[in-house]
Design a protein around this motif. Structure first.
Motif, PDB file in Angstrom:
ATOM      1  N   ASP A   1       0.902  -1.116  -0.116  1.00  0.00           N
ATOM      2  CA  ASP A   1      -0.132  -0.113  -0.089  1.00  0.00           C
ATOM      3  C   ASP A   1       0.927   1.327  -0.096  1.00  0.00           C
ATOM      4  O   ASP A   1       2.163   1.107   0.102  1.00  0.00           O
ATOM      5  CB  ASP A   1      -0.961  -0.113   1.219  1.00  0.00           C
ATOM      6  CG  ASP A   1      -2.121  -1.151   1.362  1.00  0.00           C
ATOM      7  OD1 ASP A   1      -2.422  -1.428   0.097  1.00  0.00           O
ATOM      8  OD2 ASP A   1      -2.294  -1.692   2.363  1.00  0.00           O
ATOM      9  N   GLY A   2       0.105   2.485  -0.164  1.00  0.00           N
ATOM     10  CA  GLY A   2       0.777   3.617   0.076  1.00  0.00           C
ATOM     11  C   GLY A   2       1.120   3.955   1.296  1.00  0.00           C
ATOM     12  O   GLY A   2       0.920   3.360   2.227  1.00  0.00           O
ATOM     13  N   ALA A   3       1.912   5.182   1.608  1.00  0.00           N
ATOM     14  CA  ALA A   3       2.214   5.704   2.765  1.00  0.00           C
ATOM     15  C   ALA A   3       1.108   5.401   3.973  1.00  0.00           C
ATOM     16  O   ALA A   3       1.296   4.970   5.216  1.00  0.00           O
ATOM     17  CB  ALA A   3       2.755   6.854   2.746  1.00  0.00           C
ATOM     18  N   GLU A   4       0.012   6.241   3.645  1.00  0.00           N
ATOM     19  CA  GLU A   4      -0.854   6.139   4.706  1.00  0.00           C
ATOM     20  C   GLU A   4      -1.475   4.834   5.263  1.00  0.00           C
ATOM     21  O   GLU A   4      -1.623   4.493   6.370  1.00  0.00           O
ATOM     22  CB  GLU A   4      -2.033   7.301   4.432  1.00  0.00           C
ATOM     23  CG  GLU A   4      -1.768   8.511   4.463  1.00  0.00           C
ATOM     24  CD  GLU A   4      -1.449   9.092   5.857  1.00  0.00           C
ATOM     25  OE1 GLU A   4      -2.160   8.885   6.780  1.00  0.00           O
ATOM     26  OE2 GLU A   4      -0.317   9.463   6.196  1.00  0.00           O
ATOM     27  N   ALA A   5      -1.969   4.011   4.334  1.00  0.00           N
ATOM     28  CA  ALA A   5      -2.400   2.765   4.658  1.00  0.00           C
ATOM     29  C   ALA A   5      -1.380   1.740   5.431  1.00  0.00           C
ATOM     30  O   ALA A   5      -1.598   1.075   6.235  1.00  0.00           O
ATOM     31  CB  ALA A   5      -2.890   2.092   3.564  1.00  0.00           C
ATOM     32  N   ALA A   6      -0.173   2.046   4.852  1.00  0.00           N
ATOM     33  CA  ALA A   6       0.885   1.054   5.341  1.00  0.00           C
ATOM     34  C   ALA A   6       1.245   1.599   7.208  1.00  0.00           C
ATOM     35  O   ALA A   6       1.299   0.948   7.836  1.00  0.00           O
ATOM     36  CB  ALA A   6       2.392   1.304   4.669  1.00  0.00           C
ATOM     37  N   ARG A   7       1.031   2.972   6.901  1.00  0.00           N
ATOM     38  CA  ARG A   7       1.200   3.321   8.337  1.00  0.00           C
ATOM     39  C   ARG A   7      -0.014   2.954   9.260  1.00  0.00           C
ATOM     40  O   ARG A   7       0.435   2.841  10.323  1.00  0.00           O
ATOM     41  CB  ARG A   7       1.236   5.083   8.288  1.00  0.00           C
ATOM     42  CG  ARG A   7       1.335   5.920   9.870  1.00  0.00           C
ATOM     43  CD  ARG A   7       1.322   7.471   9.550  1.00  0.00           C
ATOM     44  NE  ARG A   7       1.427   7.921  10.638  1.00  0.00           N
ATOM     45  CZ  ARG A   7       0.492   8.285  11.687  1.00  0.00           C
ATOM     46  NH1 ARG A   7      -0.707   7.796  11.670  1.00  0.00           N
ATOM     47  NH2 ARG A   7       0.615   8.904  12.747  1.00  0.00           N
ATOM     48  N   ASP A   8      -1.072   3.023   8.915  1.00  0.00           N
ATOM     49  CA  ASP A   8      -2.245   2.473   9.729  1.00  0.00           C
ATOM     50  C   ASP A   8      -2.084   1.032  10.058  1.00  0.00           C
ATOM     51  O   ASP A   8      -2.521   0.844  11.144  1.00  0.00           O
ATOM     52  CB  ASP A   8      -3.592   2.692   8.929  1.00  0.00           C
ATOM     53  CG  ASP A   8      -3.708   4.087   8.923  1.00  0.00           C
ATOM     54  OD1 ASP A   8      -3.264   4.980   9.507  1.00  0.00           O
ATOM     55  OD2 ASP A   8      -4.748   4.590   8.082  1.00  0.00           O
ATOM     56  N   ALA A   9      -1.580   0.494   9.049  1.00  0.00           N
ATOM     57  CA  ALA A   9      -1.548  -1.127   9.442  1.00  0.00           C
ATOM     58  C   ALA A   9      -0.500  -1.345  10.538  1.00  0.00           C
ATOM     59  O   ALA A   9      -0.746  -2.129  11.484  1.00  0.00           O
ATOM     60  CB  ALA A   9      -0.707  -1.655   8.109  1.00  0.00           C
ATOM     61  N   VAL A  10       0.558  -0.095  10.672  1.00  0.00           N
ATOM     62  CA  VAL A  10       1.850  -0.693  11.819  1.00  0.00           C
ATOM     63  C   VAL A  10       0.942   0.012  13.132  1.00  0.00           C
ATOM     64  O   VAL A  10       1.308  -0.612  14.208  1.00  0.00           O
ATOM     65  CB  VAL A  10       2.986  -0.026  11.400  1.00  0.00           C
ATOM     66  CG1 VAL A  10       3.772   0.509  12.642  1.00  0.00           C
ATOM     67  CG2 VAL A  10       3.724  -0.519  10.476  1.00  0.00           C
ATOM     68  N   LEU A  11       0.131   1.032  13.043  1.00  0.00           N
ATOM     69  CA  LEU A  11      -0.418   1.217  14.245  1.00  0.00           C
ATOM     70  C   LEU A  11      -1.135   0.477  14.817  1.00  0.00           C
ATOM     71  O   LEU A  11      -1.561   0.736  16.110  1.00  0.00           O
ATOM     72  CB  LEU A  11      -1.264   2.899  13.919  1.00  0.00           C
ATOM     73  CG  LEU A  11      -0.403   4.050  13.748  1.00  0.00           C
ATOM     74  CD1 LEU A  11      -1.439   5.167  13.296  1.00  0.00           C
ATOM     75  CD2 LEU A  11       0.394   4.536  15.011  1.00  0.00           C
ATOM     76  N   ARG A  12      -1.783  -0.699  14.304  1.00  0.00           N
ATOM     77  CA  ARG A  12      -2.471  -1.651  14.740  1.00  0.00           C
ATOM     78  C   ARG A  12      -1.714  -2.540  15.843  1.00  0.00           C
ATOM     79  O   ARG A  12      -2.195  -2.904  17.047  1.00  0.00           O
ATOM     80  CB  ARG A  12      -2.765  -2.619  13.918  1.00  0.00           C
ATOM     81  CG  ARG A  12      -3.937  -2.260  12.864  1.00  0.00           C
ATOM     82  CD  ARG A  12      -4.208  -3.384  11.837  1.00  0.00           C
ATOM     83  NE  ARG A  12      -4.952  -4.662  12.442  1.00  0.00           N
ATOM     84  CZ  ARG A  12      -4.361  -5.802  12.152  1.00  0.00           C
ATOM     85  NH1 ARG A  12      -3.409  -6.087  11.230  1.00  0.00           N
ATOM     86  NH2 ARG A  12      -4.800  -6.909  12.695  1.00  0.00           N
TER      87      ARG A  12
END
Length: 751
Positions: free
Chosen positions: A375-386
């Motif tokens: 994914d792009g940056a925002e979706a990848a960031r959200d995945a890590v924040l899980r």
């Protein structure tokens, strides 16, 4: 010798020709890998193919990930990091990158604050004492030369104490090891200044994480250090950018059209993470959420991730620690408060930046995480924040989140602002973390705690009224203090309601009196009177920061006193201080040895998570340095209601402590007689490391450690661990994950 040709992200013939040209000049050393401890599984596969090692593992949502390793000129190289969806081609996110580590070290010193309690007790300060207790120091700043006189022993510091080193390698072989649902790939030959050891990569079935770490030790004495860790030699591709959110939550990007950097560029990124966004996917990079951080007085974000353009076509990314405190924000309107705040901020900046401990011979683990995404940056960031529940403490049915021991100078600041309805920034900061109960510790450097009444009582009244106004049905401010007067060492005190009292009793003052404005008032002149007040009012105390700071040699010094043995003295506090990257548990020795010793000395004693920091702002990185208490409560009492349900739950041990990533919704000891079972339901995010049952027999402590590496990330499981309890006095349960996060219950005393 073989040549590895990466599958380039471009699809056209030009990209293929460029890829072949680059690969044709990349030569690998002969590779010798030891597979003795490797067990192939469907989701974890490692295979040596000539002079390179290919690792393939199953990630999230059916994705497959691949890492390819080689050795070039003695240096381990990541030939490729790639990811694919089922039925799709590989997306190569990085190729031919090198691990990079830096260490900055200084000399660990004991603080005079730690020895102050000993002088009061008449205890001799020996060389052996200094050697042992310096590893529990808080007030130390080993990189601050010459430092603050009279803060630490053997000052001033000298410039030649500071040493800097960059990693170098002389690798000749690797080992591949299966451990449950993870695979470890270790290369020998790492040198890092005074440290030496190995480089390790770990991949985990069921997640897109890749952990890179230096596993190294030094034999030198008194070492305190920080590290940087990341990838070097990334090639700039068209469209590459670094993306992050700043401390205000605003999206930021950095492209690669500018000049090269002489030093890493620290990014003050919220949630401690940044993203390398590429055409076909992203790499998120970040440090361990809690274990990366040593205790400080404040939580200002110092920029824990970096990017560095190292050449016209290359760059590096990774995690880093600052070398000093920065940009603390003094506050005030009145001149006296402003000047005092400036003095305090200067004191924090110059004297308190303790770094990590590295006792001689301990294997320090200096880690950085990478998360591969399509994914792009925002979706990848959200995945890590899980993994950190978005840096919030997850709501849990039947529990409320409580924190303790904060010096925000609440009353003082509101008086200075001219309104009790002024909202200081720490309140929205706490609310944003999902905190329900804040047990504060005002009048610690502010106000007049040693006044016999004329000054202190109005200040208490302001404190109580301000806390009333800023509390509601989901957020309660409990008006606690850290009086540290009669019981010994520093301790925190809370009541089930506001109580007016003075910490001194002047000649002619009664123990109890009725005040025309404030009602019942206590004047305390001794430990017996303080204990009597607490019993009358249903209050409790616990040892603040045991065995460090002003509580050195506490609570052991008072273990036989009436106060400690009473129902009023409920235990001690927990904080990740000090940080030693060789330990599997946060504050493994200082805090847990205190908890276990207390329960061997007496009946039930608990360990309550504390913060012990000063003012906060919503943009601060509070989550990473905070552990919290999940207290068994159905609802938060209103300010004018009875707070006894909170105090009763603490006193009875009906809560667990956690960094947030691991939760223990249910825990009990089942059975009777000699054969018992510890049952605990656990939720977690990062892959787990182990669970343990710890017990004491009144003199010694034992434990049963059960590996949990066979469990997937983002799981839930009920552990049932048999324990033969003959001769045992109490048991407790704890669980720790692979990133150093954890949770623990309070002891259960056996009958």
């Amino acid at each position: 010798m073989k040549v590895f040709t990466p599958l380039f992200y471009g699809a056209g013939p030009i990209a293929l020709m460029v890829g072949l040209l680059i690969s044709s000049i990349v030569a690998a050393d002969p590779l010798d890998c030891d597979f003795a401890n490797y067990v192939p599984t469907r989701g974890l596969k490692a295979e040596q193919k000539g002079d390179w090692l290919e690792v393939v593992w199953g990630g999230e949502a059916g994705q497959t990930l691949r890492a390819v390793f080689a050795i070039e000129g003695g240096k381990p190289i990541v030939r490729e990091l790639a990811i694919k969806q089922p039925g799709r081609s590989w997306a190569v996110l990085a190729e031919n990158v090198a691990p990079h580590f830096e260490v900055v070290s200084g000399r660990r010193r004991l603080s005079h604050q730690q020895t102050r309690p000993l002088r009061n007790l008449g205890v001799e300060i020996t060389d052996a004492f200094v050697e042992k207790e310096k590893w529990n120091v808080f007030w130390d700043a080993p990189l601050n030369v010459p430092g603050v006189e009279r803060r630490n022993f053997d000052m001033p510091r000298k410039p030649d104490e500071i040493r800097r080193a960059v990693s170098s390698f002389a690798a000749t072989r690797c080992t591949v090891k299966t451990d449950g649902r993870r695979l470890e790939i270790t290369f020998d030959g790492l040198s890092l200044g005074i440290f030496s050891g190995s480089l390790r990569y770990t991949v985990y079935e069921g997640t897109n994480l890749l952990r890179q770490e230096a596993v190294a030790r030094t034999m030198e004495p008194s070492v305190a250090y920080i590290y940087h860790a990341g990838f070097d030699g990334l090639t700039i591709r068209e469209g590459d950018r670094i993306a992050w959110r700043d401390v205000g939550g605003v999206s930021q990007t950095r492209n690669f059209g500018g000049a090269r950097n002489d030093n890493p560029v620290a990014l003050r990124a919220s949630n401690r993470l940044a993203v390398l966004e590429r055409t076909r996917g992203s790499i998120v990079y970040f440090p361990p959420p809690h274990k990366f951080f040593f205790a400080r007085e404040i939580d200002l974000n110092l920029g824990y991730v970096y990017v560095e353009k190292t050449g016209e076509a290359t760059f590096g990314i990774g995690v880093r620690q600052a070398e000093k405190e920065e940009m603390y924000r003094p506050y005030g309107f009145a001149d006296a408060l402003w000047e005092d705040s400036v003095r305090r901020s200067r004191n924090f900046a110059m004297g308190n930046f303790a770094l990590y401990n590295a006792p001689p011979g301990t294997w320090q683990r200096m880690a950085v995480y990478f998360y591969l995404s399509l994914d792009g940056a925002e979706a990848a960031r959200d995945a890590v924040l899980r993994f950190t529940h978005g840096d919030r403490f997850k709501p849990l049915a039947g529990y409320k989140v409580a924190v303790s021991h904060f010096h925000t100078h609440f009353a003082e600041r509101l008086v200075d602002a001219g309104s009790l309805d002024f909202q200081p920034p720490w309140i929205p900061a706490f609310r944003g973390l999902g905190i329900n109960i804040a047990m504060m510790s005002d009048f610690h450097g502010d106000g007049h705690p040693r006044d016999a009444g004329p000054l202190r009582l109005p200040e208490l009244h302001t404190y109580f009224e301000a806390s009333r106004r800023h509390s509601d049905r989901e957020f309660l401010i409990m008006t606690g203090e850290e009086p540290s007067t009669n019981f010994g060492g520093h301790y925190t005190m809370v009541f089930p309601k506001p109580v007016y009292w003075t910490q001194v009793r002047e000649e002619g003052q009664p123990f109890i009196e009725q005040h025309p404005d404030y009602g019942l008032i206590y004047h305390i002149g001794s430990a017996d009177e303080e204990l009597e007040m607490l019993r009358r009012e249903g209050g409790v105390v616990w040892q603040a920061h045991p065995r460090t700071k002003g509580s050195t040699l506490y609570p052991e010094t008072i273990k036989d006193t009436e106060a400690f043995q009473s129902e009023v003295f409920i235990g001690a506090s927990y904080q990740s201080l000090p940080v030693d990257q060789s330990q599997a548990r946060l504050s493994e020795e200082r805090c847990f040895s205190t908890l276990d010793d207390m329960n061997n000395w007496s009946g039930l004693k608990i360990m309550l998570a504390e913060g012990d920091t000063y003012t906060k702002y919503p943009g601060d990185d509070i989550y990473s340095t905070l552990a919290v208490n999940y207290v068994q409560l159905d609802q938060v009492p209103a300010f004018d209601e009875d707070w006894s349900p909170i105090i009763d739950a603490l006193r009875e041990g009906r809560f667990f402590v956690t960094t947030g990533e691991v939760l223990i919704p249910h825990y009990e000891v089942l059975g009777a007689g000699n054969d018992r079972t510890v049952e605990a339901r656990v939720e977690w995010t990062f892959p787990l490391e182990f669970v343990e049952v710890v017990w004491g027999n009144g003199k010694t402590v034992g434990r049963k450690v059960v590996s949990a590496t066979d469990l997937p990330p983002f799981g839930e499981h009920t552990f049932r661990i048999p324990v033969a309890t003959a001769g045992k006095k109490w048991v407790r349960f704890a669980v720790w994950d692979s990133a150093g996060n954890g949770a623990f219950t309070q002891p259960v005393h056996l009958r």
